[in-house]
Enzyme design. Structure first.
Site, PDB file in Angstrom:
ATOM      1  N   ASP A  38     -17.335 -22.647 -24.372  1.00  0.00           N
ATOM      2  CA  ASP A  38     -16.004 -22.003 -25.578  1.00  0.00           C
ATOM      3  C   ASP A  38     -16.874 -23.296 -26.016  1.00  0.00           C
ATOM      4  O   ASP A  38     -17.530 -23.435 -27.380  1.00  0.00           O
ATOM      5  CB  ASP A  38     -15.537 -21.748 -25.994  1.00  0.00           C
ATOM      6  CG  ASP A  38     -14.288 -23.239 -24.413  1.00  0.00           C
ATOM      7  OD1 ASP A  38     -14.613 -23.365 -23.535  1.00  0.00           O
ATOM      8  OD2 ASP A  38     -13.091 -22.297 -24.670  1.00  0.00           O
ATOM      9  N   GLY A 115       0.473 -21.417 -15.762  1.00  0.00           N
ATOM     10  CA  GLY A 115       0.493 -22.710 -14.972  1.00  0.00           C
ATOM     11  C   GLY A 115      -0.978 -21.891 -13.927  1.00  0.00           C
ATOM     12  O   GLY A 115      -1.124 -22.419 -12.989  1.00  0.00           O
ATOM     13  N   GLY A 117      -3.984 -20.253 -15.112  1.00  0.00           N
ATOM     14  CA  GLY A 117      -5.047 -19.880 -15.818  1.00  0.00           C
ATOM     15  C   GLY A 117      -5.123 -18.625 -16.843  1.00  0.00           C
ATOM     16  O   GLY A 117      -6.273 -18.398 -16.807  1.00  0.00           O
ATOM     17  N   SER A 121      -0.276 -21.081 -22.420  1.00  0.00           N
ATOM     18  CA  SER A 121      -0.157 -21.527 -23.831  1.00  0.00           C
ATOM     19  C   SER A 121      -0.687 -21.444 -24.521  1.00  0.00           C
ATOM     20  O   SER A 121      -0.034 -21.679 -25.397  1.00  0.00           O
ATOM     21  CB  SER A 121      -0.500 -23.158 -23.780  1.00  0.00           C
ATOM     22  OG  SER A 121      -1.454 -22.855 -22.696  1.00  0.00           O
ATOM     23  N   ASP A 165      -8.818 -19.173 -25.765  1.00  0.00           N
ATOM     24  CA  ASP A 165      -7.658 -18.663 -25.576  1.00  0.00           C
ATOM     25  C   ASP A 165      -6.907 -18.169 -26.200  1.00  0.00           C
ATOM     26  O   ASP A 165      -6.788 -17.002 -26.382  1.00  0.00           O
ATOM     27  CB  ASP A 165      -7.021 -19.750 -23.844  1.00  0.00           C
ATOM     28  CG  ASP A 165      -8.260 -20.215 -23.232  1.00  0.00           C
ATOM     29  OD1 ASP A 165      -8.577 -19.684 -23.046  1.00  0.00           O
ATOM     30  OD2 ASP A 165      -7.003 -21.443 -22.742  1.00  0.00           O
ATOM     31  N   TYR A 217     -11.566 -31.468 -15.816  1.00  0.00           N
ATOM     32  CA  TYR A 217     -11.634 -30.814 -17.665  1.00  0.00           C
ATOM     33  C   TYR A 217     -12.781 -31.009 -18.527  1.00  0.00           C
ATOM     34  O   TYR A 217     -14.135 -31.919 -19.280  1.00  0.00           O
ATOM     35  CB  TYR A 217     -10.876 -29.973 -17.786  1.00  0.00           C
ATOM     36  CG  TYR A 217     -10.982 -28.623 -18.966  1.00  0.00           C
ATOM     37  CD1 TYR A 217     -11.204 -27.775 -19.198  1.00  0.00           C
ATOM     38  CD2 TYR A 217     -10.416 -29.483 -20.621  1.00  0.00           C
ATOM     39  CE1 TYR A 217     -11.904 -26.534 -19.828  1.00  0.00           C
ATOM     40  CE2 TYR A 217     -11.766 -28.248 -21.282  1.00  0.00           C
ATOM     41  CZ  TYR A 217     -11.438 -27.410 -21.080  1.00  0.00           C
ATOM     42  OH  TYR A 217     -11.560 -25.993 -22.513  1.00  0.00           O
TER      43      TYR A 217
HETATM   44  C1  GLA Z   1      -9.213 -23.280 -20.613  1.00  0.00           C
HETATM   45  C2  GLA Z   1      -9.698 -23.601 -21.712  1.00  0.00           C
HETATM   46  C3  GLA Z   1     -10.884 -23.180 -22.105  1.00  0.00           C
HETATM   47  C4  GLA Z   1     -12.440 -22.849 -21.151  1.00  0.00           C
HETATM   48  C5  GLA Z   1     -12.379 -22.245 -20.253  1.00  0.00           C
HETATM   49  C6  GLA Z   1     -12.948 -22.551 -19.492  1.00  0.00           C
HETATM   50  O1  GLA Z   1      -9.089 -22.058 -19.852  1.00  0.00           O
HETATM   51  O2  GLA Z   1      -8.369 -23.827 -22.399  1.00  0.00           O
HETATM   52  O3  GLA Z   1     -10.954 -23.234 -23.842  1.00  0.00           O
HETATM   53  O4  GLA Z   1     -12.514 -24.159 -21.528  1.00  0.00           O
HETATM   54  O5  GLA Z   1     -11.182 -23.309 -19.777  1.00  0.00           O
HETATM   55  O6  GLA Z   1     -13.720 -21.642 -19.718  1.00  0.00           O
END
Ligand code: GLA
Length: 371
Positions: A38, A115, A117, A121, A165, A217
């Site tokens: 993204d 937390g 994934g 949030s 997200d 990240y």
């Molecule tokens: C997290 C970030 C997203 C995306 C994913 C990996 O969820 O919030 O924006 O980058 O990691 O695909």
């Protein structure tokens, strides 16, 4: 109305002894394929899951209550390191863009596991944004709300995430995945038809906290930017496999993941349209390998889950979300789920891993306003 919305209304009443004016809720998401694409202007394919965060709002003097944390927090224009940073960030972003957001009060409740994934949030941001948009008649489009929530997350909460997200939480629909072009912000609904095929998607939360997640990240975002600079492109979205010859080392590995992953998302969406679930499963497995070997965001637990369920008959599996711990996703026959769960539990215990938690889920509608 969602049950979780009713709980928010009840909590509002309990805290403020009055009925709220309205309630809104937004879901967490799981990404079927397209990881770390993204923020490279690429493609993603998430769907919303039937775990939501609801907020009931009404007139008041700036009190935010969380049922999950059992505490009242003030509406603040600065970060304080709590759950309230998310709604506060949304209010801050709205005001920063010139929208008038008077004082209000809200009661929040959710069942998106935090937390792990699954984007709790984004869910709390999206629910807050939609509730306030309706309450104060701001008339922002869903896409504008998405960008606003991302801005809150990046600039107020301080997490440098991409758009996936928040977009998924605000715009997904039931029974479908959403193919999002993260550059144009156009999206296409891709029907899933899993139930008819006797298949199910299944989430394994490895219970490994994503502690180094934020640093890892951000480092990967920077490496991707460097790789795009070396190739001479604005973003890796436009890179072709031949461009990778210009790269080496870490830049090469990260960029190779992004280039191949974007191709897998498009092929994956196509496979789903054709109901070729076996092909989709293979792409999931390739995605996981690429995230493990080239993007280096997997963990022994995530790898073990993927290897095991694939060995015992799942069509595909991969880590989902940012990686560094958190959740993996598997596509499997519905009737195999119980046995595969037992196998994973047994294997994880034997290897001394934490006991994982499994979630079966339905794909569901994005953010909605209740009353
Ligand atoms: C997290 C970030 C997203 C995306 C994913 C990996 O969820 O919030 O924006 O980058 O990691 O695909």
């Amino acid at each position: 109305m969602w049950q979780i919305e009713q709980r928010a209304i009840l909590a509002y009443w309990e805290q403020f002894h009055e009925e709220p004016v309205l309630v809104a809720s937004a879901p967490g998401r799981v990404n079927l394929i397209g990881e770390h694409t993204d923020y490279n202007d690429g493609f993603v394919l998430p769907c919303a899951i039937d775990r939501r965060i609801a907020v009931a709002v009404g007139h008041g003097d700036g009190q935010l209550y969380s049922v999950n944390f059992q505490e009242m927090r003030p509406l603040l224009d600065r970060r304080e390191g709590s759950w309230a940073d998310y709604p506060n960030g949304v209010v801050w972003a709205m005001r920063e863009q010139g929208y008038e957001v008077p004082l209000f009060r809200g009661a929040f409740v959710g069942d998106v596991p935090p937390g792990s994934g699954l984007s709790s949030s984004a869910a709390i941001e999206a629910a807050t944004a939609l509730a306030l948009d309706t309450f104060f008649h701001l008339r922002l489009s869903r896409k504008s709300l998405t960008l606003l929530c991302q801005h809150a997350e990046n600039a107020f909460v301080g997490v440098n995430s991409g758009i996936m997200d928040q977009y998924a939480s605000l715009l997904c629909q039931a029974e479908t995945a959403l193919l999002i072009d993260c550059r144009s912000l156009e999206a296409e609904l891709v029907p899933l038809h899993l139930a008819e095929a006797g298949l199910t998607l299944f989430i394994c939360d490895t219970q490994v906290a994503r502690e180094l997640g934020a640093t890892g990240y951000n480092a990967r975002r920077q490496t991707c930017k460097r790789a795009a600079d070396i190739i001479g492109l604005k973003s890796l979205r436009d890179a072709h496999i031949d461009d990778l010859e210009k790269l080496s080392g870490e830049e090469l590995r990260r960029a190779r993941h992004v280039v191949t992953e974007n191709a897998r998302v498009l092929k994956g969406a196509d496979a789903l349209r054709r109901r070729d679930f076996a092909a989709f499963g293979r792409l999931m497995i390739e995605s996981h390998r690429s995230l493990r070997d080239d993007y280096e965001v997997s963990t022994p637990e995530l790898d073990a889950f993927v290897d095991l369920v694939v060995k015992f008959g799942a069509l595909g599996a991969r880590l989902t979300g940012a990686g560094f711990g958190g959740c993996a996703l598997a596509l499997m026959k519905r009737e195999d789920r119980e046995t595969l769960t037992q196998i994973v539990l047994h294997h994880f215990a034997a290897r001394g891993f934490k006991q994982p938690v499994f979630y079966a889920f339905q794909t569901t509608a994005g953010a909605e306003v209740g009353i």
